[in-house]
Motif scaffolding. Structure first.
Motif, PDB file in Angstrom:
ATOM      1  N   GLY A 380       0.789  -1.224   0.000  1.00  0.00           N
ATOM      2  CA  GLY A 380       0.000   0.000   0.000  1.00  0.00           C
ATOM      3  C   GLY A 380       0.821   1.273   0.000  1.00  0.00           C
ATOM      4  N   ASP A 382       2.476   4.612  -1.239  1.00  0.00           N
ATOM      5  CA  ASP A 382       1.982   5.568  -2.224  1.00  0.00           C
ATOM      6  C   ASP A 382       2.842   6.821  -2.140  1.00  0.00           C
ATOM      7  OD1 ASP A 382       0.623   7.150  -3.974  1.00  0.00           O
ATOM      8  OD2 ASP A 382      -1.276   7.124  -2.907  1.00  0.00           O
ATOM      9  N   PRO A 409      -1.996  -3.476  -2.175  1.00  0.00           N
ATOM     10  CA  PRO A 409      -2.476  -3.705  -0.805  1.00  0.00           C
ATOM     11  C   PRO A 409      -2.323  -5.163  -0.415  1.00  0.00           C
ATOM     12  CG  PRO A 409      -4.017  -2.330  -2.033  1.00  0.00           C
ATOM     13  CD  PRO A 409      -3.008  -2.821  -3.024  1.00  0.00           C
TER      14      PRO A 409
END
Length: 423
Positions: A380, A382, A409
């Motif tokens: 996950g 980012d 994820p």
């Protein structure tokens, strides 16, 4: 190999790393094939629409629908570019489709996209469906002895079995077929995923007439990123000096002045002030050393890139291995960038990933220094989430390098960096 854990554990970890990489490659291949099946279905729809409009043009009705064709083809091609860019080098699209059919026919890029739509909507669709069928059929055949009795007598023979299934002895061999299909997918799944993506990477890449303009734009963006990174680094150094060492030195000056005034009245208090001034001076010196290390770590000169990365792995909050195979030395700026990128990435792993293991791999391939940092955490990551990846990207782009982040994820997370380092 240099490891951040005790040496006796390295062979076992290396074996586990090979198995983990193979398992991850198979899972990635499955995900790529499923994603490719999705774009293949869209390409099939676009191909069917192009065919229908072409047939309607024979009777004149399709002329009213022709403006929708370039937009439909480019929209599907854009989806495939986005998919391929997530799993490898970025593929830059040409922008909006020409509004008029005459301009669209003269657009080399759109003609290549149209050819890709027909290829991906037929061969790619069949290829994707056949490849995905392998693990599904493997799971069905492996578990077949558990549920074959619940089938109607006339439907008990699975597909591809040339004998009749009447009892456990004739049902168990089906499991062997399933294991063979599973082994085939483990061995050839990644190859199938690459073959599936190959036409898109070849046909949807920028054409030769647009490559130069894209390169100029890329170099302009790289130059701007280098200037931004330089300005950010200057602000960081100025802030470190102002908030740290400068304040310490001001304190030393104040203490020395107070000591001089108190020396005749109270020598004991003056000596205590001198001790405090000495402590403040030592703290200022330590902070200056920290600032200097932030500019160019001395450990790179003392121990080289291998030793410097091993030190980062040893101090990482997650058990970390380092595998470096870089003959000779690279430019100091390239080594410093690789060091800072690794330090920031391992900090993110320790703070956010909840990983149990991390691996740093560095290789020099021709004129490229390739750095790969992977962990088995929750994923996950980012670049827009404040995780430090934006800063890593700016450092890399300042060297005209490339960063690829894969962090779905649930994990795992892989950060791949390519830095030009000369021949």
């Amino acid at each position: 190999m240099v490891a951040g854990k005790p040496e006796p554990a390295v062979p076992r970890q290396a074996g586990q790393g090979v198995l983990w990489r193979r398992a991850r490659a198979v899972l990635d291949a499955m995900e790529h094939l499923v994603g490719g099946l999705g774009t293949a279905l869209l390409a099939f729809v676009a191909m069917a629409w192009v065919t229908v409009v072409a047939l309607l043009c024979v009777v004149g009705v399709g002329l009213l629908l022709t403006p929708s064709l370039p937009r439909a083809v480019r929209a599907v091609a854009a989806r495939e570019r986005a998919r391929l860019s997530r799993w490898g080098p970025e593929i830059i699209g040409p922008g909006r489709a020409p509004p008029r059919v005459r301009d669209a026919l003269a657009d080399t890029g759109l003609r290549r996209e149209l050819f890709w739509v027909f290829e991906h909507g037929t061969v790619g669709l069949f290829f994707s469906a056949a490849a995905i069928t392998m693990p599904v059929a493997a799971a069905q055949d492996i578990t077949y002895p558990l549920w074959w009795r619940f089938l109607p007598p006339g439907d008990r023979e699975p597909t591809g079995v040339f004998w009749s299934v009447r009892d456990e002895a004739t049902a168990l061999p089906v499991t062997l077929i399933g294991l063979g299909l599973a082994a085939a997918f483990v061995l050839f799944g990644p190859v199938l995923a690459r073959l599936q993506a190959w036409p898109g990477r070849r046909l949807l890449a920028p054409t030769s007439d647009t490559d130069l303009s894209l390169r100029v734009a890329q170099l302009s963006a790289t130059r701007a990123a280098a200037l931004d990174a330089h300005a950010t680094e200057l602000r960081r150094i100025e802030r470190s000096l102002h908030d740290g060492a400068q304040n310490r030195l001001v304190g030393v000056t104040v203490l020395l002045g107070a000591t001089r005034r108190a020396f005749d009245r109270d020598p004991a208090a003056a000596l205590a002030m001198l001790d405090r001034a000495q402590d403040a001076a030592e703290q200022a010196l330590a902070e200056l050393r920290t600032v200097v290390r932030g500019i160019l770590p001395p450990v790179l000169n003392d121990r080289g890139l291998t030793g410097a990365l091993a030190g980062l792995a040893a101090n990482c909050g997650v058990p970390c291995e380092v595998d470096v195979d870089v003959p000779g030395r690279c430019a100091a700026s390239v080594e410093a960038t690789a060091y800072f990128v690794t330090a920031e990435a391992l900090t993110n792993v320790s703070r956010h990933s909840r990983a149990r293991h991390a691996l740093v791999t560095v290789r020099r391939q021709g004129a490229q220094l390739r750095l790969r940092i992977e962990d088995d955490g929750v994923g996950g990551a980012d670049a827009r989430g404040g995780s430090g990846i934006a800063g890593i990207r700016s450092r890399i782009e300042a060297h005209d390098g490339r960063l690829t982040l894969t962090s779905p994820p649930g994990g795992p997370t892989t950060l791949e960096v390519e830095l030009p380092c000369g021949s």
